[in-house]
Design an enzyme around this catalytic site. Structure first.
Site, PDB file in Angstrom:
ATOM      1  CB  SER A 241      -0.971  -0.003   1.187  1.00  0.00           C
ATOM      2  OG  SER A 241      -0.307  -0.284   2.400  1.00  0.00           O
ATOM      3  CG  HIS A 271      -0.850  -5.291   1.915  1.00  0.00           C
ATOM      4  ND1 HIS A 271      -0.176  -5.160   3.098  1.00  0.00           N
ATOM      5  CD2 HIS A 271      -0.856  -4.039   1.364  1.00  0.00           C
ATOM      6  CE1 HIS A 271       0.214  -3.894   3.262  1.00  0.00           C
ATOM      7  NE2 HIS A 271      -0.203  -3.184   2.223  1.00  0.00           N
TER       8      HIS A 271
HETATM    9  N1  NMX Z   1       1.054 -20.030   5.581  1.00  0.00           N
HETATM   10  C1  NMX Z   1       1.459 -20.922   4.662  1.00  0.00           C
HETATM   11  N2  NMX Z   1       2.528 -20.755   3.869  1.00  0.00           N
HETATM   12  C2  NMX Z   1       3.230 -19.626   4.039  1.00  0.00           C
HETATM   13  C3  NMX Z   1       2.893 -18.660   4.992  1.00  0.00           C
HETATM   14  C4  NMX Z   1       1.731 -18.879   5.785  1.00  0.00           C
HETATM   15  N3  NMX Z   1       1.295 -18.008   6.671  1.00  0.00           N
HETATM   16  N4  NMX Z   1       3.774 -17.640   4.931  1.00  0.00           N
HETATM   17  C5  NMX Z   1       4.658 -17.975   3.953  1.00  0.00           C
HETATM   18  N5  NMX Z   1       4.313 -19.162   3.409  1.00  0.00           N
HETATM   19  C6  NMX Z   1       4.950 -19.841   2.277  1.00  0.00           C
HETATM   20  C7  NMX Z   1       4.926 -18.948   1.059  1.00  0.00           C
HETATM   21  O1  NMX Z   1       3.665 -18.995   0.431  1.00  0.00           O
HETATM   22  C8  NMX Z   1       6.076 -19.526   0.245  1.00  0.00           C
HETATM   23  O2  NMX Z   1       5.620 -20.728  -0.323  1.00  0.00           O
HETATM   24  P1  NMX Z   1       6.104 -21.190  -1.801  1.00  0.00           P
HETATM   25  O3  NMX Z   1       7.601 -21.238  -1.741  1.00  0.00           O
HETATM   26  O4  NMX Z   1       5.451 -22.518  -1.987  1.00  0.00           O
HETATM   27  O5  NMX Z   1       5.616 -20.137  -2.751  1.00  0.00           O
HETATM   28  C9  NMX Z   1       7.074 -19.880   1.338  1.00  0.00           C
HETATM   29  O6  NMX Z   1       6.332 -20.045   2.536  1.00  0.00           O
HETATM   30  C10 NMX Z   1       8.163 -18.847   1.561  1.00  0.00           C
HETATM   31  O7  NMX Z   1       7.539 -17.616   1.825  1.00  0.00           O
HETATM   32  P2  NMX Z   1       8.279 -16.491   2.700  1.00  0.00           P
HETATM   33  O8  NMX Z   1       9.518 -16.108   1.962  1.00  0.00           O
HETATM   34  O9  NMX Z   1       8.408 -16.949   4.098  1.00  0.00           O
HETATM   35  O10 NMX Z   1       7.208 -15.314   2.700  1.00  0.00           O
HETATM   36  P3  NMX Z   1       6.952 -14.179   1.615  1.00  0.00           P
HETATM   37  O11 NMX Z   1       7.860 -13.037   1.918  1.00  0.00           O
HETATM   38  O12 NMX Z   1       6.992 -14.728   0.232  1.00  0.00           O
HETATM   39  O13 NMX Z   1       5.446 -13.782   1.908  1.00  0.00           O
HETATM   40  C11 NMX Z   1       3.555 -13.186   3.213  1.00  0.00           C
HETATM   41  C12 NMX Z   1       5.060 -13.015   3.025  1.00  0.00           C
HETATM   42  C13 NMX Z   1       3.074 -12.221   4.283  1.00  0.00           C
HETATM   43  C14 NMX Z   1       2.858 -12.862   1.889  1.00  0.00           C
HETATM   44  C15 NMX Z   1       3.268 -14.661   3.614  1.00  0.00           C
HETATM   45  O14 NMX Z   1       3.902 -14.932   4.848  1.00  0.00           O
HETATM   46  C16 NMX Z   1       1.793 -14.976   3.713  1.00  0.00           C
HETATM   47  O15 NMX Z   1       1.186 -15.290   2.684  1.00  0.00           O
HETATM   48  N6  NMX Z   1       1.184 -14.893   4.942  1.00  0.00           N
HETATM   49  C17 NMX Z   1      -0.239 -15.089   5.120  1.00  0.00           C
HETATM   50  C18 NMX Z   1      -1.012 -13.844   4.658  1.00  0.00           C
HETATM   51  C19 NMX Z   1      -0.843 -12.713   5.640  1.00  0.00           C
HETATM   52  O16 NMX Z   1      -0.967 -12.857   6.851  1.00  0.00           O
HETATM   53  N7  NMX Z   1      -0.591 -11.502   5.104  1.00  0.00           N
HETATM   54  C20 NMX Z   1      -0.555 -10.294   5.926  1.00  0.00           C
HETATM   55  C21 NMX Z   1       0.837  -9.623   5.964  1.00  0.00           C
HETATM   56  C22 NMX Z   1       0.776  -8.409   6.850  1.00  0.00           C
HETATM   57  N8  NMX Z   1      -0.031  -7.334   6.252  1.00  0.00           N
HETATM   58  O17 NMX Z   1      -0.884  -6.787   6.897  1.00  0.00           O
HETATM   59  O18 NMX Z   1       0.181  -6.958   5.094  1.00  0.00           O
HETATM   60  C1  MLT Z   2       2.150  -3.701   6.491  1.00  0.00           C
HETATM   61  O1  MLT Z   2       1.757  -3.238   7.559  1.00  0.00           O
HETATM   62  O2  MLT Z   2       2.238  -2.983   5.466  1.00  0.00           O
HETATM   63  C2  MLT Z   2       2.433  -5.161   6.393  1.00  0.00           C
HETATM   64  O3  MLT Z   2       2.953  -5.675   7.569  1.00  0.00           O
HETATM   65  C3  MLT Z   2       3.152  -5.594   5.156  1.00  0.00           C
HETATM   66  C4  MLT Z   2       4.580  -5.195   4.987  1.00  0.00           C
HETATM   67  O4  MLT Z   2       5.179  -4.490   5.783  1.00  0.00           O
HETATM   68  O5  MLT Z   2       5.154  -5.658   3.970  1.00  0.00           O
END
Ligand code: NMX
Ligand code: MLT
Length: 440
Positions: A241, A271
């Site tokens: 964002s 996100h």
């Molecule tokens: N559950 C299952 N798998 C996960 C999760 C999770 N909570 N977090 C990461 N992974 C997987 C990810 O999909 C990836 O799988 P693949 O290699 O098969 O594509 C692998 O673990 C490695 O990912 P990371 O490098 O640890 O995480 P990345 O930086 O790519 O992604 C998020 C970060 C936040 C997108 C990821 O942790 C996620 O999808 N979390 C759940 C959604 C979430 O809570 N988002 C909110 C973030 C905060 N916000 O407010 O924005």
């Molecule tokens: C945020 O507050 O924007 C989330 O934690 C995602 C991020 O920092 O990448």
């Protein structure tokens, strides 16, 4: 100019001199290297932006102008009788770079109250959407309908000197922040409360008034809103964002266009939409198990089922953080103080005990710990705000404080159009074979 705007201008003039000197002396210094994997994997770890309002440390979490969340809770002015910081104070801190006094915070609250009028066509535009429309879509449509009011767009059309971009952006940012609570509350009441609306209360603070217009006058809910609006406001510049708002702003999109774009980014489930996904996921788990108090064993089984179906566990993981998000901890502390026996809040705490070891055992997830979204919904449900599709709108109202303070800085510092270089896989293959380069 108003006093806050004058102060911003003074700070921005000082920063401009400093940055010019810094770039003159050190502009050609290398700050790092980029691997091929990084450009295919979401540019993780590539420093490519300057954002003044906050800085994220992977281990420690967010600092706003150098202050952690517990420090903000201690140092920022509070509402009368309250113990959580007023988000107007955080906005002042992000904008000016110094902790505000109580008088400074009142000055911000006054400005926001004075500028909070939303023209009727904005409500009519939202009303044109079917009731089934997602609240985030209504929110973005409302923001874009409000773009008719942009000072920047009007002044630019007449011919605006580059030196004055910051001033029109500042005015737009203040107006937009002032008007967002009214738009958010309108969407909430239209969609969930029979279209029966509640007038703003001109004596309330910015987030207290949002709570009031939504129909929540419990003082402890007002405190939650103040905490919520503070901790969600900013997370340095690379999150979707903030980065989107900055990117669109770099083409001289006005504050309305830039922020609406950022909100479309926030509406993605990886996100900001993750806050609705968390509560939806917990409600589905409770339904399936037929229990309001699932045991840790039952939670573990449900997590395994979620993972086996190729879904993420919402609220867990982070692109930068490598520890429990201090925004999660701040909300957990709020829960312990105000609702320690709430079964849903307790389930969130049980999930916190259960999920990290499971995610860790997969071996591929870089951060198995909870982020801000793992906790927020349960606190809202406690006060009766059960309509989880609305949660990301609250996140968005708060995020305006950080990304619009940053947009003011972008224009004041004369930041350039953002335009990174991209390459094709064919070019990558040629480069590996020793033909050509990936950079200019
Ligand atoms: N559950 C299952 N798998 C996960 C999760 C999770 N909570 N977090 C990461 N992974 C997987 C990810 O999909 C990836 O799988 P693949 O290699 O098969 O594509 C692998 O673990 C490695 O990912 P990371 O490098 O640890 O995480 P990345 O930086 O790519 O992604 C998020 C970060 C936040 C997108 C990821 O942790 C996620 O999808 N979390 C759940 C959604 C979430 O809570 N988002 C909110 C973030 C905060 N916000 O407010 O924005
Ligand atoms: C945020 O507050 O924007 C989330 O934690 C995602 C991020 O920092 O990448």
């Amino acid at each position: 100019m108003g006093i806050i705007k004058d102060r911003f201008k003074t700070k921005a003039d000082e920063a401009n001199v400093e940055i010019k000197a810094l770039l003159k002396e050190h502009g050609s210094k290398k700050i790092g290297e980029v691997t091929l994997a990084q450009i295919y994997q979401g540019m993780r770890g590539i420093t490519g932006l300057v954002t003044e309002t906050s800085l994220l440390d992977a281990q420690e979490g967010i600092r706003f102008r150098g202050y952690t969340i517990p420090e903000l809770q201690e140092k920022l002015p509070k509402a009368d009788g309250g113990s959580e910081p007023l988000p107007e104070g955080l906005f002042y801190l992000m904008l000016i770079g110094e902790l505000p006094t109580a008088t400074d915070v009142s000055a911000v609250t006054d400005i926001l109250q004075r500028r909070s009028h939303v023209p009727n066509h904005v409500f009519a535009t939202i009303d044109a959407l079917p009731l089934s429309t997602h609240p985030m879509t209504m929110f973005v449509v409302g923001i874009m309908a409000l773009q008719t009011e942009s000072c920047f767009a009007k002044q630019y059309a007449k011919g605006l000197n580059k030196k004055d971009y910051w001033s029109a952006t500042f005015d737009d940012s203040m107006d937009l922040i002032a008007r967002l609570p009214r738009i958010a509350a309108y969407i909430y009441r239209r969609k969930y409360k029979n279209n029966e609306h509640i007038h703003p209360d001109g004596l309330l603070d910015w987030s207290g008034n949002l709570a009031h217009m939504m129909g929540y006058d419990d003082q402890s809910f007002h405190e939650l809103m103040r905490l919520y609006m503070t901790i969600h406001a900013d997370h340095e510049g690379g999150n979707v964002s903030a980065h989107t708002t900055h990117l669109v702003g770099s083409a001289l999109g006005d504050a309305y266009q830039s922020f609406a774009a950022g909100m479309n980014g926030l509406a993605g489930p990886l996100h900001g939409l993750a806050n609705q996904e968390v509560i939806k996921w917990i409600f589905e788990m409770r339904n399936e198990l037929g229990s309001e108090n699932p045991s840790n064993e039952q939670i573990a089984e449900y997590v395994q089922k979620t993972l086996a179906s190729g879904k993420v566990v919402p609220g867990y993981g982070h692109a930068v953080l490598r520890k429990t998000d201090p925004r999660f901890t701040a909300q957990m502390e709020f829960g312990k103080k105000h609702m320690p026996d709430d079964p849903l809040v307790q389930t969130v705490w049980n999930i916190y005990e259960t999920v990290p070891p499971i995610l860790q055992s997969l071996g591929k997830i870089k951060n198995p710990w909870p982020n801000v979204d793992a906790h927020s919904g349960a606190l809202l449900v406690h006060y009766g705000l059960v309509e989880y599709e609305f949660y990301t709108v609250l996140f968005g109202v708060s995020r305006a404080l950080g990304v619009l303070a940053s947009l003011c800085w972008d224009r004041a510092l004369g930041f350039a159009l953002e335009r990174p270089k991209s390459v094709t896989t064919q070019l990558v293959k040629d480069w590996i074979a020793g033909n050509g380069e990936l950079w200019e």
